[in-house]
Write a protein that holds these residues in place. Structure first.
Motif, short mmCIF file in Angstrom:
data_model
loop_
_atom_site.label_atom_id
_atom_site.label_comp_id
_atom_site.label_asym_id
_atom_site.label_seq_id
_atom_site.Cartn_x
_atom_site.Cartn_y
_atom_site.Cartn_z
N UNK A 42 43.03 35.62 49.45
CA UNK A 42 43.20 35.75 48.01
C UNK A 42 42.53 34.58 47.31
N UNK A 43 41.78 34.89 46.26
CA UNK A 43 41.09 33.84 45.51
C UNK A 43 39.73 33.48 46.05
N UNK A 44 39.24 34.24 47.03
CA UNK A 44 37.94 33.91 47.64
C UNK A 44 36.76 34.28 46.76
N UNK A 45 36.99 35.14 45.75
CA UNK A 45 35.91 35.57 44.87
C UNK A 45 35.44 36.98 45.09
N UNK A 46 36.21 37.77 45.85
CA UNK A 46 35.79 39.13 46.23
C UNK A 46 35.61 40.04 45.01
N UNK A 47 36.61 40.09 44.14
CA UNK A 47 36.53 40.97 42.97
C UNK A 47 35.45 40.52 42.01
N UNK A 48 35.30 39.21 41.85
CA UNK A 48 34.24 38.69 40.97
C UNK A 48 32.87 39.12 41.48
N UNK A 49 32.67 39.04 42.80
CA UNK A 49 31.40 39.46 43.37
C UNK A 49 31.15 40.94 43.10
N UNK A 50 32.17 41.76 43.27
CA UNK A 50 32.02 43.20 43.01
C UNK A 50 31.65 43.45 41.55
N UNK A 51 32.26 42.71 40.63
CA UNK A 51 31.96 42.90 39.21
C UNK A 51 30.58 42.38 38.83
N UNK A 52 30.03 41.46 39.62
CA UNK A 52 28.64 41.05 39.40
C UNK A 52 27.68 42.19 39.73
N UNK A 53 28.05 43.01 40.70
CA UNK A 53 27.16 44.09 41.13
C UNK A 53 27.10 45.20 40.09
N UNK A 54 28.20 45.45 39.37
CA UNK A 54 28.15 46.53 38.37
C UNK A 54 27.95 46.02 36.95
N UNK A 55 27.74 44.71 36.78
CA UNK A 55 27.39 44.17 35.47
C UNK A 55 28.53 43.74 34.59
N UNK A 56 29.79 43.98 35.03
CA UNK A 56 30.91 43.51 34.22
C UNK A 56 30.87 41.99 34.08
N UNK A 57 30.43 41.33 35.15
CA UNK A 57 30.16 39.89 35.12
C UNK A 57 28.63 39.73 35.09
N UNK A 58 28.09 38.99 34.11
CA UNK A 58 28.77 38.24 33.05
C UNK A 58 28.75 38.92 31.69
N UNK A 59 28.40 40.23 31.65
CA UNK A 59 28.19 40.87 30.35
C UNK A 59 29.49 41.14 29.60
N UNK A 60 30.55 41.46 30.31
CA UNK A 60 31.85 41.69 29.67
C UNK A 60 32.78 40.51 29.95
N UNK A 61 32.80 40.08 31.19
CA UNK A 61 33.60 38.92 31.58
C UNK A 61 32.68 37.70 31.56
N UNK A 62 32.85 36.84 30.60
CA UNK A 62 31.92 35.76 30.36
C UNK A 62 31.99 34.66 31.41
N UNK A 63 30.90 33.95 31.54
CA UNK A 63 30.82 32.82 32.44
C UNK A 63 29.38 32.42 32.62
N UNK A 64 29.16 31.41 33.43
CA UNK A 64 27.81 30.92 33.69
C UNK A 64 27.33 31.44 35.03
N UNK A 65 26.23 32.16 34.97
CA UNK A 65 25.72 32.82 36.18
C UNK A 65 24.31 32.34 36.49
N UNK A 66 24.06 32.08 37.77
CA UNK A 66 22.73 31.74 38.27
C UNK A 66 22.39 32.69 39.40
N UNK A 67 21.10 32.85 39.65
CA UNK A 67 20.67 33.76 40.70
C UNK A 67 20.46 35.17 40.18
#
Length: 282
Positions: A42-67
């Motif tokens: 828990x807390x490893x970043x699994x869900x965040x990674x999944x949301x990066x793949x479908x664009x929710x991160x960072x377009x809806x869920x804000x933050x600083x993204x590189x790569x």
């Protein structure tokens, strides 16, 4: 068709007002038609990674993204979330949060309506999607009248009807009983047979081992292992270092080897484990 279904290169992401990135220099790729399992504490970043793949991160869920994250050859950051939904379907942990319509057929039609799918095409897609998840004949029922496993299958059908090439499931069985878990994973097998690419996040390592081609292990936002399923789960030492367990049959063989000084080849399936065990004990 792009060479890879998903390509993630040097991905780092930080939520606002946090000291440490939740994802750190993530690199992996998935071929078309492969199923990837993502595991980690828990807390490893699994869900965040999944949301990066479908664009929710960072377009809806804000933050600083590189790569970069590419889906079917196109950079996710250059497409809207609405556009990405045509390529990437997302099924969340709690199906009732995705269900909002009065009947099952209306539920499956809802997303297609947002995409502007013609009504005649909708009917064909509703029939096809409900057949894939085993809910044919349930069209006029209320989603609230379904069991947990059936509701999750309906949530999957609603995404399938939108005809994405990639399906992401974020802990889809965590709220279900064993029967419901089996129902959802049976659908996952059908998706693979149908040729779709999949990502599934789950703590059910037995099922991940049985259904996924590759496994990515996250720990504190970093990729610790990314390899074919059996290669990951038979690396018992590494799994335990990451506070994770392998499938029970793999753990048993490892414990047996340690207790009796044997060298039975580790496996993630009972059938292969029995063969390996018998070959050593003859």
């Amino acid at each position: 068709m792009a060479a890879k279904a998903i390509e993630v290169n040097n991905l780092t992401f930080s939520y606002p007002d946090t000291d440490e990135p939740v994802l750190k220099d993530i690199n992996f790729s998935i071929n078309h038609g492969e199923i990837l399992g993502i595991i980690g504490p828990t807390g490893a970043g699994k869900s965040t990674l999944a949301m990066c793949v479908n664009g929710l991160v960072p377009q809806v869920i804000n933050g600083e993204m590189e790569g970069t994250v590419k889906v079917n050859g196109s950079e996710v950051s250059e497409s809207s979330v609405a556009k990405m939904s045509e390529d990437v379907g997302f099924v969340f942990q709690e199906p009732e949060n995705q269900l909002s319509q009065m009947t099952i057929e209306e539920e499956v039609a809802f997303g297609m309506g947002n995409l502007g799918v013609p009504r005649d095409d909708m009917r064909v897609r509703i029939t096809d999607a409900l057949e894939q998840v085993g809910l044919t004949g349930f069209e006029k029922r209320s989603p609230l009248a379904l069991s947990g496993g059936q509701q999750q299958r309906l949530a999957i059908a609603a995404v399938l009807a939108m005809r994405p090439s990639i399906m992401i499931m974020d802990e889809p069985t965590s709220m279900l009983d064993p029967k419901g878990k089996n129902e959802v994973y049976d659908v996952l097998k059908n998706l693979k047979d149908y040729g779709m690419t999949g990502i599934i996040i789950d703590h059910e390592v037995e099922r991940i081992a049985a259904y996924c081609d590759k496994v990515l292990v996250l720990y504190e936002g970093e990729v610790q292992m990314f390899a074919p399923s059996e290669e990951v789960f038979t690396n018992i030492k590494k799994m335990h270092e990451l506070t994770l367990n392998a499938p029970q049959v793999t753990e048993f063989l490892s414990s047996y080897n340690q207790a009796f000084g044997k060298d039975v080849k580790l496996s993630t399936t009972l059938e292969e484990a029995v063969d390996n065990f018998e070959s050593v004990c003859k």
